[in-house]
Scaffold this active site. Structure first.
Site, mmCIF file in Angstrom:
data_model
loop_
_atom_site.group_PDB
_atom_site.id
_atom_site.type_symbol
_atom_site.label_atom_id
_atom_site.label_comp_id
_atom_site.label_asym_id
_atom_site.label_seq_id
_atom_site.Cartn_x
_atom_site.Cartn_y
_atom_site.Cartn_z
ATOM 1 N N ASN A 220 47.979 52.082 133.431
ATOM 2 C CA ASN A 220 47.269 51.915 134.703
ATOM 3 C C ASN A 220 47.262 53.234 135.476
ATOM 4 O O ASN A 220 48.295 53.898 135.589
ATOM 5 C CB ASN A 220 48.017 50.845 135.518
ATOM 6 N N GLU A 284 43.077 47.687 141.197
ATOM 7 C CA GLU A 284 43.540 47.895 142.586
ATOM 8 C C GLU A 284 42.365 48.246 143.495
ATOM 9 O O GLU A 284 42.451 49.135 144.342
ATOM 10 C CB GLU A 284 44.589 49.018 142.640
ATOM 11 N N ASP A 286 39.777 48.924 146.223
ATOM 12 C CA ASP A 286 39.469 48.873 147.657
ATOM 13 C C ASP A 286 38.564 50.059 147.971
ATOM 14 O O ASP A 286 38.459 50.997 147.186
ATOM 15 C CB ASP A 286 40.715 48.815 148.566
HETATM 16 O O1 9MR Z 1 50.395 49.156 148.323
HETATM 17 C C1 9MR Z 1 51.635 49.748 147.991
HETATM 18 C C2 9MR Z 1 52.354 50.174 149.260
HETATM 19 O O2 9MR Z 1 52.740 49.059 150.017
HETATM 20 C C3 9MR Z 1 53.573 51.025 148.899
HETATM 21 O O3 9MR Z 1 54.140 51.546 150.077
HETATM 22 C C4 9MR Z 1 53.142 52.154 147.979
HETATM 23 C C5 9MR Z 1 54.334 53.032 147.590
HETATM 24 O O4 9MR Z 1 53.910 54.088 146.801
HETATM 25 O O5 9MR Z 1 52.548 51.622 146.812
HETATM 26 C C6 9MR Z 1 51.368 50.941 147.091
HETATM 27 O O6 9MR Z 1 50.754 50.485 145.906
HETATM 28 C C7 9MR Z 1 50.333 51.495 144.986
HETATM 29 C C8 9MR Z 1 50.419 50.914 143.593
HETATM 30 O O7 9MR Z 1 51.702 50.398 143.357
HETATM 31 C C9 9MR Z 1 50.040 51.934 142.542
HETATM 32 N N1 9MR Z 1 48.759 52.531 142.814
HETATM 33 C C10 9MR Z 1 48.544 53.029 144.153
HETATM 34 C C11 9MR Z 1 48.879 51.935 145.174
HETATM 35 C C12 9MR Z 1 48.563 52.399 146.591
HETATM 36 O O8 9MR Z 1 49.386 53.471 146.932
#
Ligand code: 9MR
Length: 374
Positions: A220, A284, A286
């Protein structure tokens, strides 16, 4: 390979809205009002179908990331999560720092709650994520500098086995390795590469297959949607892994888009990975934009959501389309990109936005011409 759950569980997904107690916009469970006796009964108003209703007959799962805190406190959030989506991903609850905050002491509570929610609502679960360079537990980063390669390997292997075995049989797709490439297309200079060399990726997939042979194993990453050095590097690596017999089943295109950066070559890029005999997924999605949102920016957001879903529908092996949260109130975007936001399908009051209507329209048009189902 085990039979593909997306093909097995379609009937269940169609039925779910009927079982929901609360009716939210877009869910097909709105009860039909009883006709008043002795009056002419008007033709029933066509009930709005949800994303999951419309996607089920064409063999596609529509997913969302779930924020556990909001799930626990908001009935309206739960209702939309259950009504619109046929797959869920834990936004944070399955990450290493969340499940093993103290070395050897697991806390599965939040992740288990999410899996239970999914099972109650006939949803599949994307497991996210096993091998990443972020959200590592403090105990691990604290000892990273002094860890030997052998010790690092043992810790990583144990993590993959412990977490996958805990959820064995409950996860549809696992993001085994997440974001292994940097923005230039080099393998990211992280703990795993430094201690174990590039083979950590193949090893992780082999361990994952042993731990839960029925889960689909995904690589991913973000920006694979766009043609360029990063997408090419990931393609070359994954082609090599497949050629070497490494058990990888799919590639996740995160698809975090921004109206400022234009439209990616998503369909073309997904298709070339699919041509390697892999499933592909948008994992993911958006579409953020500078705030406040202008009418032009919102039109661009609507178009980018539509195109992203259309790209998935056009690629036969695109098995799921997942948004990274569905509401602007809990989105990760404003915390990361200053001055940007409004990236989701619902606003912060959980009211639907034109972005939701756009996805419903794309699915409706696709069910009218179900080319995927043949
Ligand atoms: O949405 C997630 C956020 O709440 C966290 O703080 C963050 C930490 O790095 O991770 C975000 O999710 C990520 C996902 O796990 C991997 N791809 C990017 C996403 C957005 O940052």
């Amino acid at each position: 390979m085990p039979p593909h759950p997306s093909r097995l569980l379609l009937a269940g997904a169609v039925a779910v809205c009927a079982s929901l107690a609360l009716v939210m916009t877009g869910c097909s469970s709105t009860p039909t009002p009883k006709p008043t006796p002795h009056t002419l009964t008007p033709s029933p108003t066509p009930t709005a179908l949800s994303l999951r209703d419309l996607a089920a007959p064409i063999g596609l799962r529509i997913g969302t990331a779930i924020n556990n805190d909001t799930l626990a406190r908001s009935t309206a959030y739960r209702s939309i999560a259950a009504g619109q989506f046929s797959s869920v991903t834990a936004e944070n609850a399955m990450k290493w720092s969340a499940v093993e905050p103290v070395q050897g002491k697991y806390n599965w509570a939040a992740a288990d709650e999410l899996v239970a929610f999914a099972q109650q609502n006939d949803q599949l679960v994307r497991g996210h994520t096993l091998v990443w360079y972020k959200q590592l537990p403090g105990w691990l980063t604290a000892q990273a500098a002094t860890l030997t390669p052998d010790a690092t390997r043992a810790i990583l292997k144990k993590h993959i086995f412990d977490e996958m075995k805990h959820f064995k049989g409950e996860i549809w797709q696992w993001d085994v390795v997440n974001e292994a490439f940097d923005d230039k297309g080099n393998l990211r200079d992280n703990l795993w590469l430094q201690k174990l060399g590039p083979d950590y990726i193949a090893d992780a997939f082999r361990w994952a297959r042993d731990a839960d042979p029925d889960a689909l194993l995904f690589y991913n990453d973000y920006d694979l949607e766009f043609s360029g050095a990063k997408s090419n590097a990931a393609y070359a690596l994954i082609k090599k892994l497949k050629g070497d017999g490494v058990p990888i089943d799919g590639v996740g295109f995160q698809t975090h888009l921004d109206t400022r950066y234009g439209v990616p070559d998503l369909q073309k890029n997904m298709q070339r990975f699919a041509d390697l005999h892999l499933d592909v997924a948008e994992t993911e999605v958006d579409v953020r934009t500078p705030l406040p949102v202008t009418p032009e920016a919102q039109a661009a957001q609507v178009a980018e959501y539509s195109r992203s879903l259309q790209a998935c529908l056009a690629v036969r092996r695109c098995v799921s389309f997942t948004v990274w949260g569905f509401d602007d109130g809990t989105s990760w975007v404003p915390n990361t990109f200053k001055g940007e936001g409004a990236a989701d399908l619902y606003n912060a009051d959980l009211q639907p936005k034109p972005q939701l209507d756009a996805l419903l329209k794309v699915l409706k048009e696709s069910s009218d011409a179900p080319h995927r189902a043949d």
